[in-house]
Design a protein around this motif. Structure first.
Motif, PDB file in Angstrom:
ATOM      1  N   LYS A  87     -17.005   5.390   0.341  1.00  0.00           N
ATOM      2  CA  LYS A  87     -16.624   4.986  -1.018  1.00  0.00           C
ATOM      3  C   LYS A  87     -15.472   5.842  -1.524  1.00  0.00           C
ATOM      4  CE  LYS A  87     -21.168   3.251  -2.417  1.00  0.00           C
ATOM      5  NZ  LYS A  87     -22.322   3.427  -3.345  1.00  0.00           N
ATOM      6  N   PHE A  88     -15.581   7.139  -1.257  1.00  0.00           N
ATOM      7  CA  PHE A  88     -14.513   8.053  -1.676  1.00  0.00           C
ATOM      8  C   PHE A  88     -13.211   7.742  -0.933  1.00  0.00           C
ATOM      9  CE2 PHE A  88     -12.208  11.969  -0.530  1.00  0.00           C
ATOM     10  CZ  PHE A  88     -11.738  12.332  -1.778  1.00  0.00           C
ATOM     11  N   LEU A  89     -13.313   7.529   0.367  1.00  0.00           N
ATOM     12  CA  LEU A  89     -12.129   7.242   1.177  1.00  0.00           C
ATOM     13  C   LEU A  89     -11.431   5.964   0.717  1.00  0.00           C
ATOM     14  CD1 LEU A  89     -13.488   8.108   4.739  1.00  0.00           C
ATOM     15  CD2 LEU A  89     -11.805   9.409   3.421  1.00  0.00           C
ATOM     16  N   ARG A  90     -12.221   4.941   0.409  1.00  0.00           N
ATOM     17  CA  ARG A  90     -11.645   3.667  -0.022  1.00  0.00           C
ATOM     18  C   ARG A  90     -11.003   3.774  -1.408  1.00  0.00           C
ATOM     19  NH1 ARG A  90     -14.638  -1.537   1.818  1.00  0.00           N
ATOM     20  NH2 ARG A  90     -15.014  -1.111   4.017  1.00  0.00           N
ATOM     21  N   LYS A  91     -11.686   4.455  -2.308  1.00  0.00           N
ATOM     22  CA  LYS A  91     -11.165   4.582  -3.665  1.00  0.00           C
ATOM     23  C   LYS A  91      -9.839   5.315  -3.686  1.00  0.00           C
ATOM     24  CE  LYS A  91     -12.469   6.038  -8.328  1.00  0.00           C
ATOM     25  NZ  LYS A  91     -13.530   6.630  -9.186  1.00  0.00           N
ATOM     26  N   THR A  92      -9.716   6.321  -2.833  1.00  0.00           N
ATOM     27  CA  THR A  92      -8.496   7.131  -2.785  1.00  0.00           C
ATOM     28  C   THR A  92      -7.485   6.630  -1.747  1.00  0.00           C
ATOM     29  OG1 THR A  92      -9.532   8.614  -1.180  1.00  0.00           O
ATOM     30  CG2 THR A  92      -9.738   9.189  -3.512  1.00  0.00           C
ATOM     31  N   SER A  93      -7.891   5.596  -0.980  1.00  0.00           N
ATOM     32  CA  SER A  93      -7.072   5.035   0.107  1.00  0.00           C
ATOM     33  C   SER A  93      -6.846   6.023   1.254  1.00  0.00           C
ATOM     34  CB  SER A  93      -5.713   4.535  -0.421  1.00  0.00           C
ATOM     35  OG  SER A  93      -5.881   3.401  -1.258  1.00  0.00           O
ATOM     36  N   LEU A  94      -7.641   7.100   1.294  1.00  0.00           N
ATOM     37  CA  LEU A  94      -7.510   8.075   2.379  1.00  0.00           C
ATOM     38  C   LEU A  94      -7.967   7.499   3.717  1.00  0.00           C
ATOM     39  CD1 LEU A  94      -8.732  11.357   0.628  1.00  0.00           C
ATOM     40  CD2 LEU A  94      -6.400  10.801   1.338  1.00  0.00           C
ATOM     41  N   ASP A  95      -8.741   6.404   3.676  1.00  0.00           N
ATOM     42  CA  ASP A  95      -9.167   5.773   4.927  1.00  0.00           C
ATOM     43  C   ASP A  95      -7.989   5.196   5.705  1.00  0.00           C
ATOM     44  OD1 ASP A  95      -8.948   3.865   2.795  1.00  0.00           O
ATOM     45  OD2 ASP A  95      -9.999   2.393   4.023  1.00  0.00           O
ATOM     46  N   GLY A 178       5.593   2.799  -6.514  1.00  0.00           N
ATOM     47  CA  GLY A 178       4.569   1.955  -7.122  1.00  0.00           C
ATOM     48  C   GLY A 178       3.206   2.166  -6.491  1.00  0.00           C
ATOM     49  N   THR A 179       3.196   2.460  -5.200  1.00  0.00           N
ATOM     50  CA  THR A 179       1.941   2.707  -4.493  1.00  0.00           C
ATOM     51  C   THR A 179       1.264   3.976  -5.008  1.00  0.00           C
ATOM     52  OG1 THR A 179       2.699   1.587  -2.489  1.00  0.00           O
ATOM     53  CG2 THR A 179       0.901   3.170  -2.244  1.00  0.00           C
ATOM     54  N   ILE A 180       2.063   4.998  -5.250  1.00  0.00           N
ATOM     55  CA  ILE A 180       1.513   6.254  -5.777  1.00  0.00           C
ATOM     56  C   ILE A 180       0.806   6.002  -7.106  1.00  0.00           C
ATOM     57  CG2 ILE A 180       2.070   8.539  -6.667  1.00  0.00           C
ATOM     58  CD1 ILE A 180       4.405   8.624  -4.690  1.00  0.00           C
ATOM     59  N   VAL A 181       1.439   5.215  -7.967  1.00  0.00           N
ATOM     60  CA  VAL A 181       0.844   4.890  -9.267  1.00  0.00           C
ATOM     61  C   VAL A 181      -0.435   4.072  -9.084  1.00  0.00           C
ATOM     62  CG1 VAL A 181       1.183   3.652 -11.435  1.00  0.00           C
ATOM     63  CG2 VAL A 181       3.080   4.950 -10.434  1.00  0.00           C
ATOM     64  N   SER A 182      -0.394   3.085  -8.177  1.00  0.00           N
ATOM     65  CA  SER A 182      -1.555   2.216  -7.949  1.00  0.00           C
ATOM     66  C   SER A 182      -2.745   2.988  -7.393  1.00  0.00           C
ATOM     67  CB  SER A 182      -1.180   1.086  -6.986  1.00  0.00           C
ATOM     68  OG  SER A 182      -0.221   0.225  -7.556  1.00  0.00           O
ATOM     69  N   VAL A 183      -2.480   3.928  -6.477  1.00  0.00           N
ATOM     70  CA  VAL A 183      -3.557   4.718  -5.888  1.00  0.00           C
ATOM     71  C   VAL A 183      -4.199   5.610  -6.936  1.00  0.00           C
ATOM     72  CG1 VAL A 183      -4.091   6.575  -4.277  1.00  0.00           C
ATOM     73  CG2 VAL A 183      -2.666   4.678  -3.533  1.00  0.00           C
ATOM     74  N   VAL A 184      -3.378   6.232  -7.760  1.00  0.00           N
ATOM     75  CA  VAL A 184      -3.898   7.114  -8.811  1.00  0.00           C
ATOM     76  C   VAL A 184      -4.770   6.330  -9.793  1.00  0.00           C
ATOM     77  CG1 VAL A 184      -3.261   8.522 -10.805  1.00  0.00           C
ATOM     78  CG2 VAL A 184      -2.011   8.764  -8.657  1.00  0.00           C
ATOM     79  N   LYS A 185      -4.351   5.094 -10.103  1.00  0.00           N
ATOM     80  CA  LYS A 185      -5.088   4.265 -11.062  1.00  0.00           C
ATOM     81  C   LYS A 185      -6.153   3.405 -10.404  1.00  0.00           C
ATOM     82  CE  LYS A 185      -2.553   2.141 -14.112  1.00  0.00           C
ATOM     83  NZ  LYS A 185      -1.472   1.293 -14.678  1.00  0.00           N
ATOM     84  N   SER A 186      -6.163   3.348  -9.046  1.00  0.00           N
ATOM     85  CA  SER A 186      -7.087   2.499  -8.279  1.00  0.00           C
ATOM     86  C   SER A 186      -6.959   1.044  -8.705  1.00  0.00           C
ATOM     87  CB  SER A 186      -8.542   2.960  -8.464  1.00  0.00           C
ATOM     88  OG  SER A 186      -8.722   4.247  -7.912  1.00  0.00           O
ATOM     89  N   ASP A 187      -5.737   0.592  -8.931  1.00  0.00           N
ATOM     90  CA  ASP A 187      -5.489  -0.774  -9.376  1.00  0.00           C
ATOM     91  C   ASP A 187      -5.810  -1.799  -8.296  1.00  0.00           C
ATOM     92  OD1 ASP A 187      -4.638  -0.013 -11.823  1.00  0.00           O
ATOM     93  OD2 ASP A 187      -2.497  -0.177 -11.414  1.00  0.00           O
ATOM     94  N   GLY A 188      -6.474  -2.855  -8.691  1.00  0.00           N
ATOM     95  CA  GLY A 188      -6.662  -4.007  -7.836  1.00  0.00           C
ATOM     96  C   GLY A 188      -7.498  -3.807  -6.599  1.00  0.00           C
ATOM     97  N   VAL A 189      -8.353  -2.787  -6.573  1.00  0.00           N
ATOM     98  CA  VAL A 189      -9.160  -2.546  -5.383  1.00  0.00           C
ATOM     99  C   VAL A 189     -10.443  -3.357  -5.464  1.00  0.00           C
ATOM    100  CG1 VAL A 189     -10.371  -0.837  -3.996  1.00  0.00           C
ATOM    101  CG2 VAL A 189      -8.241  -0.235  -5.137  1.00  0.00           C
ATOM    102  N   VAL A 190     -10.628  -4.260  -4.526  1.00  0.00           N
ATOM    103  CA  VAL A 190     -11.836  -5.065  -4.429  1.00  0.00           C
ATOM    104  C   VAL A 190     -12.360  -4.915  -3.018  1.00  0.00           C
ATOM    105  CG1 VAL A 190     -12.804  -7.384  -4.504  1.00  0.00           C
ATOM    106  CG2 VAL A 190     -11.006  -6.756  -6.108  1.00  0.00           C
ATOM    107  N   GLU A 191     -13.651  -4.649  -2.877  1.00  0.00           N
ATOM    108  CA  GLU A 191     -14.191  -4.436  -1.548  1.00  0.00           C
ATOM    109  C   GLU A 191     -13.951  -5.649  -0.670  1.00  0.00           C
ATOM    110  OE1 GLU A 191     -14.899  -1.791  -0.448  1.00  0.00           O
ATOM    111  OE2 GLU A 191     -15.402  -0.542  -2.128  1.00  0.00           O
ATOM    112  N   GLY A 192     -13.251  -5.447   0.432  1.00  0.00           N
ATOM    113  CA  GLY A 192     -13.056  -6.500   1.416  1.00  0.00           C
ATOM    114  C   GLY A 192     -11.714  -7.160   1.383  1.00  0.00           C
TER     115      GLY A 192
END
Length: 209
Positions: A87-95, A178-192
């Motif tokens: 969950k942490f990896l996905r939220k932060t995109s570290l995966d 834009g990616t840096i901003v999106s990752v920080v805000k976790s914009d548009g992340v939906v499982e799958g």
């Protein structure tokens, strides 16, 4: 001409990234191994340039008993399969960090359309209309900073087409920032993620983003 420059930038930055981020890799590897059984890395067949296949690399975020070849959002209860570390990896995109290797060896680019699953036939077909399948897929791209997982196939393919049409250093810089901003805000992340797939008998491989 720019595509050659783009590839050179990919090589330099990915090599630098592999060296500098190696301590982070080490920490994440230990954390993943301590929490759950199974391999640290997750390999998945994706569509590369000219619709060739390659194995994308990610840090594993799900249990090893997760149904295969089924997008996470199509699982009955995806939360039961995702590990706490996952969950942490996905939220932060570290995966996505292991894809730096995919970039270094030339299977991907830093910026470009996100590579489709091999069985996301509708998305692949829609991208053909815009020539998206004729450029290297990317770690992040124009669609990712304009909706990411929330986008329906038609919109995602159209945005990818806009990127292909306007591909340039300036466009890549816009996507990167834009990616840096999106990752920080976790914009548009939906499982799958988004994108339909046809049922393929006997196949087993789970997906994340």
């Amino acid at each position: 001409m720019y595509m050659k420059i783009k590839r050179l930038i990919d090589i330099i930055l990915s090599l630098y990234g592999l060296i500098v981020i190696s301590p982070v890799f080490f920490i994440l590897i230990i954390a993943i191994k301590l929490e759950s059984k199974g391999p640290v890395l997750f390999k998945q067949k994706r569509i590369g340039i000219y619709k060739t296949h390659f194995n994308i690399l990610k840090f594993r975020t799900m249990r090893i008993d997760t149904p295969k070849d089924t997008p996470t959002h199509l699982l009955a209860n995806p939360e039961q399969y995702i590990t706490k570390m996952g969950k942490f990896l996905r939220k932060t995109s570290l995966d996505e960090l292991p894809q730096i290797w995919n970039i270094f060896v030339g299977q991907m680019s830093i910026i470009g359309p996100r590579p489709a699953l091999w069985n996301q036939y509708d998305l692949i077909e829609e991208r053909d209309k815009y020539g998206v399948n004729d450029v290297p897929p990317g770690l992040t791209g124009w669609a990712q900073i304009n909706g990411r997982d929330e986008l329906p196939i038609e919109v995602k393919a159209k945005l990818d087409g806009e990127y292909v049409e306007k591909i340039s250093l300036g466009m890549d810089v816009r996507c990167f920032l834009g990616t840096i901003v999106s990752v920080v805000k976790s914009d548009g992340v939906v499982e799958g993620g988004t994108g339909s797939k046809r049922k393929v008998a006997g196949t087993k491989e789970s997906i994340s983003k």
